[in-house]
Design a protein around this motif. Structure first.
Motif, PDB file in Angstrom:
ATOM      1  N   LEU A 297       0.801  -1.193   0.025  1.00 17.63           N
ATOM      2  CA  LEU A 297      -0.089   0.005  -0.023  1.00 17.63           C
ATOM      3  C   LEU A 297       0.998   1.326   0.084  1.00 17.63           C
ATOM      4  O   LEU A 297       0.525   2.250  -0.752  1.00 17.63           O
ATOM      5  CB  LEU A 297      -0.988   0.060   1.081  1.00 17.63           C
ATOM      6  CG  LEU A 297      -2.405  -0.452   0.730  1.00 17.63           C
ATOM      7  CD1 LEU A 297      -2.512  -1.942   0.543  1.00 17.63           C
ATOM      8  CD2 LEU A 297      -3.172  -0.033   2.096  1.00 17.63           C
ATOM      9  N   HIS A 298       2.018   1.220   0.667  1.00 14.33           N
ATOM     10  CA  HIS A 298       2.878   2.426   1.050  1.00 14.33           C
ATOM     11  C   HIS A 298       3.368   2.642  -0.684  1.00 14.33           C
ATOM     12  O   HIS A 298       3.451   4.020  -0.796  1.00 14.33           O
ATOM     13  CB  HIS A 298       3.887   2.165   1.884  1.00 14.33           C
ATOM     14  CG  HIS A 298       4.876   3.280   1.857  1.00 14.33           C
ATOM     15  ND1 HIS A 298       4.426   4.547   2.471  1.00 14.33           N
ATOM     16  CD2 HIS A 298       6.236   3.570   1.745  1.00 14.33           C
ATOM     17  CE1 HIS A 298       5.535   5.227   2.464  1.00 14.33           C
ATOM     18  NE2 HIS A 298       6.597   4.740   1.845  1.00 14.33           N
TER      19      HIS A 298
ATOM     20  N   ARG B 158      -4.380   3.866  -2.562  1.00 15.83           N
ATOM     21  CA  ARG B 158      -4.668   3.335  -1.012  1.00 15.83           C
ATOM     22  C   ARG B 158      -6.068   3.670  -0.473  1.00 15.83           C
ATOM     23  O   ARG B 158      -6.492   2.947   0.321  1.00 15.83           O
ATOM     24  CB  ARG B 158      -3.525   4.128  -0.367  1.00 15.83           C
ATOM     25  CG  ARG B 158      -2.176   3.862  -0.602  1.00 15.83           C
ATOM     26  CD  ARG B 158      -1.494   4.349   0.579  1.00 15.83           C
ATOM     27  NE  ARG B 158      -1.229   5.793   0.464  1.00 15.83           N
ATOM     28  CZ  ARG B 158      -0.091   6.325  -0.465  1.00 15.83           C
ATOM     29  NH1 ARG B 158       0.721   5.357  -0.762  1.00 15.83           N
ATOM     30  NH2 ARG B 158      -0.007   7.663  -0.206  1.00 15.83           N
ATOM     31  N   LYS B 159      -6.383   4.707  -1.032  1.00 20.50           N
ATOM     32  CA  LYS B 159      -7.720   4.980  -0.361  1.00 20.50           C
ATOM     33  C   LYS B 159      -9.009   3.892  -0.932  1.00 20.50           C
ATOM     34  O   LYS B 159      -9.730   3.296  -0.160  1.00 20.50           O
ATOM     35  CB  LYS B 159      -8.240   6.254  -1.199  1.00 20.50           C
ATOM     36  CG  LYS B 159      -9.804   6.711  -0.907  1.00 20.50           C
ATOM     37  CD  LYS B 159     -10.030   8.172  -1.395  1.00 20.50           C
ATOM     38  CE  LYS B 159     -11.474   8.504  -0.664  1.00 20.50           C
ATOM     39  NZ  LYS B 159     -11.821   9.887  -1.607  1.00 20.50           N
ATOM     40  N   GLU B 160      -8.643   3.316  -2.225  1.00 21.46           N
ATOM     41  CA  GLU B 160      -9.736   2.302  -2.738  1.00 21.46           C
ATOM     42  C   GLU B 160      -9.437   0.953  -2.226  1.00 21.46           C
ATOM     43  O   GLU B 160     -10.634   0.242  -1.739  1.00 21.46           O
ATOM     44  CB  GLU B 160      -9.565   2.407  -4.338  1.00 21.46           C
ATOM     45  CG  GLU B 160     -10.049   3.570  -5.134  1.00 21.46           C
ATOM     46  CD  GLU B 160      -9.404   3.621  -6.506  1.00 21.46           C
ATOM     47  OE1 GLU B 160      -9.983   4.566  -7.198  1.00 21.46           O
ATOM     48  OE2 GLU B 160      -8.492   2.862  -6.895  1.00 21.46           O
ATOM     49  N   ILE B 161      -8.219   0.747  -1.830  1.00 19.50           N
ATOM     50  CA  ILE B 161      -8.146  -0.604  -1.133  1.00 19.50           C
ATOM     51  C   ILE B 161      -8.497  -0.685   0.358  1.00 19.50           C
ATOM     52  O   ILE B 161      -8.963  -1.496   0.779  1.00 19.50           O
ATOM     53  CB  ILE B 161      -6.493  -0.922  -1.129  1.00 19.50           C
ATOM     54  CG1 ILE B 161      -5.923  -1.174  -2.868  1.00 19.50           C
ATOM     55  CG2 ILE B 161      -5.894  -2.159  -0.512  1.00 19.50           C
ATOM     56  CD1 ILE B 161      -4.710  -0.997  -3.001  1.00 19.50           C
ATOM     57  N   ALA B 162      -8.110   0.514   0.986  1.00 24.32           N
ATOM     58  CA  ALA B 162      -8.571   0.685   2.377  1.00 24.32           C
ATOM     59  C   ALA B 162     -10.310   0.769   2.443  1.00 24.32           C
ATOM     60  O   ALA B 162     -10.726   0.018   3.255  1.00 24.32           O
ATOM     61  CB  ALA B 162      -7.982   2.082   2.878  1.00 24.32           C
TER      62      ALA B 162
ATOM     63  N   ASP C  31       0.901   7.863   6.402  1.00 25.31           N
ATOM     64  CA  ASP C  31      -0.215   7.043   5.447  1.00 25.31           C
ATOM     65  C   ASP C  31      -1.155   6.463   6.288  1.00 25.31           C
ATOM     66  O   ASP C  31      -2.345   6.504   5.781  1.00 25.31           O
ATOM     67  CB  ASP C  31       0.466   5.573   5.052  1.00 25.31           C
ATOM     68  CG  ASP C  31       1.597   5.879   3.826  1.00 25.31           C
ATOM     69  OD1 ASP C  31       1.474   6.908   3.335  1.00 25.31           O
ATOM     70  OD2 ASP C  31       2.205   4.997   3.617  1.00 25.31           O
ATOM     71  N   GLN C  32      -1.136   6.374   7.652  1.00 26.35           N
ATOM     72  CA  GLN C  32      -2.382   6.285   8.511  1.00 26.35           C
ATOM     73  C   GLN C  32      -3.154   7.230   8.682  1.00 26.35           C
ATOM     74  O   GLN C  32      -4.289   7.128   8.531  1.00 26.35           O
ATOM     75  CB  GLN C  32      -1.532   6.060   9.963  1.00 26.35           C
ATOM     76  CG  GLN C  32      -0.776   4.664  10.115  1.00 26.35           C
ATOM     77  CD  GLN C  32      -0.413   4.680  11.547  1.00 26.35           C
ATOM     78  OE1 GLN C  32       0.177   5.421  12.242  1.00 26.35           O
ATOM     79  NE2 GLN C  32      -0.156   3.338  12.178  1.00 26.35           N
ATOM     80  N   VAL C  33      -2.627   8.433   8.829  1.00 23.84           N
ATOM     81  CA  VAL C  33      -3.539   9.590   9.005  1.00 23.84           C
ATOM     82  C   VAL C  33      -4.324   9.816   7.678  1.00 23.84           C
ATOM     83  O   VAL C  33      -5.575  10.131   7.890  1.00 23.84           O
ATOM     84  CB  VAL C  33      -2.654  10.697   9.330  1.00 23.84           C
ATOM     85  CG1 VAL C  33      -3.309  12.284   9.075  1.00 23.84           C
ATOM     86  CG2 VAL C  33      -2.100  10.824  10.617  1.00 23.84           C
ATOM     87  N   GLU C  34      -3.467   9.792   6.627  1.00 23.82           N
ATOM     88  CA  GLU C  34      -4.209  10.121   5.208  1.00 23.82           C
ATOM     89  C   GLU C  34      -5.443   8.909   5.085  1.00 23.82           C
ATOM     90  O   GLU C  34      -6.521   9.404   4.602  1.00 23.82           O
ATOM     91  CB  GLU C  34      -3.205   9.678   4.166  1.00 23.82           C
ATOM     92  CG  GLU C  34      -3.844   9.713   2.753  1.00 23.82           C
ATOM     93  CD  GLU C  34      -2.817   9.161   1.797  1.00 23.82           C
ATOM     94  OE1 GLU C  34      -3.072   8.101   1.329  1.00 23.82           O
ATOM     95  OE2 GLU C  34      -1.972   9.831   1.417  1.00 23.82           O
ATOM     96  N   ILE C  35      -5.174   7.736   5.304  1.00 20.82           N
ATOM     97  CA  ILE C  35      -6.050   6.656   5.137  1.00 20.82           C
ATOM     98  C   ILE C  35      -7.362   6.976   6.123  1.00 20.82           C
ATOM     99  O   ILE C  35      -8.547   6.923   5.655  1.00 20.82           O
ATOM    100  CB  ILE C  35      -5.764   5.096   5.255  1.00 20.82           C
ATOM    101  CG1 ILE C  35      -4.569   5.000   4.025  1.00 20.82           C
ATOM    102  CG2 ILE C  35      -6.754   4.236   5.423  1.00 20.82           C
ATOM    103  CD1 ILE C  35      -3.850   3.746   4.132  1.00 20.82           C
TER     104      ILE C  35
ATOM    105  N   ASP D 263      -1.724   6.251  19.340  1.00 22.47           N
ATOM    106  CA  ASP D 263      -0.709   6.859  18.820  1.00 22.47           C
ATOM    107  C   ASP D 263      -1.275   7.437  17.512  1.00 22.47           C
ATOM    108  O   ASP D 263      -0.735   8.650  17.077  1.00 22.47           O
ATOM    109  CB  ASP D 263       0.494   5.923  18.530  1.00 22.47           C
ATOM    110  CG  ASP D 263       1.218   5.302  19.517  1.00 22.47           C
ATOM    111  OD1 ASP D 263       1.315   5.940  20.479  1.00 22.47           O
ATOM    112  OD2 ASP D 263       2.043   4.362  19.444  1.00 22.47           O
ATOM    113  N   LEU D 264      -1.847   6.723  16.729  1.00 18.74           N
ATOM    114  CA  LEU D 264      -2.639   7.446  15.324  1.00 18.74           C
ATOM    115  C   LEU D 264      -3.626   8.611  15.792  1.00 18.74           C
ATOM    116  O   LEU D 264      -3.479   9.455  15.051  1.00 18.74           O
ATOM    117  CB  LEU D 264      -3.549   6.315  14.822  1.00 18.74           C
ATOM    118  CG  LEU D 264      -4.150   6.774  13.600  1.00 18.74           C
ATOM    119  CD1 LEU D 264      -3.381   7.270  12.715  1.00 18.74           C
ATOM    120  CD2 LEU D 264      -4.932   5.413  12.854  1.00 18.74           C
TER     121      LEU D 264
END
Length: 443
Positions: free
Chosen positions: A178-179, A186-190, A209-213, A236-237
């Motif tokens: 994903l990275h 990434r958005k579509e897979i999430a 990436d965590q924050v973006e998704i 943490d997130l």
């Protein structure tokens, strides 16, 4: 050779030593409906590094393995604008079958070696939409030129077939895939991943990436995913999110889950309190060895958390009643199932304090040869447990998930392997250029 079947195949050198695993296939799209040229493979080697392996360096491809010539360029793979990842970008594309104008979805593509020894992407396997209610759609294997629209950018592209190709992949490895993809993919897979699987993958991704998704998910689903994460990772997130969004997500989470996360957010990040999880395996003093072993068999526990049980007075939810001691799984396995855990506890460890520094935590684990340790408050109540994997996350450089450490370059000598490595970097350039057309039937 169908590309989806290559995912995860081991790559060997001529001596039979494994170099890495195939993660994707790189192609260059061409004009006038010509089949794309296969430039090479994305191979994952040590430390989750992804490198480019030119097809000119591949000597054999079959359903069980890939064999290379031996020398590969260990430079980290970076996708170029003219290149396309087959598994990451072409699977689940909606295309039009030219003969019937019917819409279909790509679920695999096949590549083959042609007469000039180039590899081309020649076949497209598609599923045509069902025409009647509850009827399964037809599948077709078509020539590349028989479909249109595969090279176009598609909004809302699915991810079901891509995820099927990577179904057996560990969460950390899928996070690496994903990275490397675009933010759109990434958005579509999430969106296509189940909540539990997405939570596992998020825990392995870099913070950006965590924050973006998470920010792209609707509030209700984002809260559900956070609930599936371990409390320390969720905390943490959430700490990296904008304050307004973080508070909105906490209010949507189940009260008990949100309470654990809020409590962890009160501790500084690089302290025992900030590192700990609030959900270790906790048992009462009258529990038996059989009870303890049944608890650590939980498949959702990490190996570090499952290595130790914590025996406390009620209540058994953190913060617990008075902490009594820890039971090591290795010791439990040597005792009869009916024995009480209270009789085989290690009571000599004082435990950590929530404000102990990362350095103190590291020394504690190293001194007592532990993979986990209890965190206690001033009244001797168990607050949680720190595991070695969380300690390593903070000891390593912040970008360790994105940039695995490079091996030092050997001294350069004329004619040395480094010269050949330099020549490898030019192979990818030459593969991207169109060859001259040759009439092989001419005398």
């Amino acid at each position: 050779m169908y590309v989806a079947r290559l995912a995860g195949l081991p790559v060997y050198d001529p001596n039979g030593d494994q170099v890495g695993k195939v993660r994707d296939v790189i192609v260059m799209l061409r004009q006038n409906d010509q089949p794309p040229r296969v430039l090479g493979l994305v191979v994952e080697v040590f430390a989750r590094r992804r490198i480019f392996l030119p097809m000119t360096r591949v000597t054999s491809v079959d359903a069980g393995h890939v064999i290379t010539t031996g020398l590969v360029n260990m430079r980290r793979f970076e996708q170029r604008p003219t290149e396309v990842l087959v598994l990451g970008e072409l699977l689940d594309k909606t295309v039009t079958i030219r003969e019937t104008d019917a819409q279909a979805v790509v679920f695999d593509l096949a590549m083959e070696q042609v007469r000039n020894r180039d590899w081309l992407l020649t076949k497209v396997a598609v599923t045509e939409g069902a025409k009647r209610f509850r009827r399964r759609g037809q599948t077709h294997v078509l020539d590349w030129a028989d479909v249109s629209g595969i090279a176009q950018t598609e909004e809302g592209q699915g991810a079901a077939h891509m995820l099927a190709a990577f179904e057996s992949m560990k969460a950390a490895d899928l996070a690496g895939v994903l990275h490397e993809l675009s933010a759109k993919r990434r958005k579509e897979i999430a969106a296509a991943l189940p909540d539990e699987r997405l939570a596992d993958v998020l825990e392995e991704l870099p913070e950006d990436d965590q924050v973006e998704i998470l920010a792209d998910l609707d509030t209700e689903r984002a809260a559900d995913v956070l609930e599936e994460m371990s409390p320390d990772d969720a905390a943490d997130l959430i700490a990296d999110l904008p304050t307004e969004l973080a508070e909105r997500l906490l209010t949507r989470m189940e009260p008990e889950e949100a309470e654990d996360v809020r409590r962890l957010l009160t501790y500084a990040e690089r302290t025992a309190g900030g590192l700990m999880t609030s959900e270790p395996v906790i048992l009462p003093a009258d529990a038996t060895v059989a009870d303890a072993l049944s608890q650590v068999r939980n498949a959702e526990l990490t190996p570090a958390l499952a290595a130790m049980i914590y025996v406390c007075r009620p209540p058994l939810e953190t913060p617990t009643g008075r902490f009594i001691g820890i039971g090591h799984i290795q010791r439990l396995l040597r005792e009869p199932p009916s024995a009480l855990v209270s009789g085989i506890l290690d009571t000599d460890l004082d435990g950590l304090r929530p404000d102990d520094s990362l350095q103190t935590v590291s020394k504690y684990l190293a001194t007592y040869n532990l993979v986990a340790a209890p965190v206690l408050d001033d009244e001797g109540r168990l607050l949680g447990a720190v595991t070695v994997d969380d300690v390593l996350d903070h000891l390593l450089p912040e970008d360790w998930r994105e940039s695995p450490p490079n091996e030092p370059d050997p001294p350069h000598e004329p004619g040395s392997p480094s010269d050949e490595r330099d020549s490898l970097s030019h192979e990818r350039e030459s593969l991207s250029h169109e060859p001259q057309e040759v009439d092989r039937d001419a005398p």
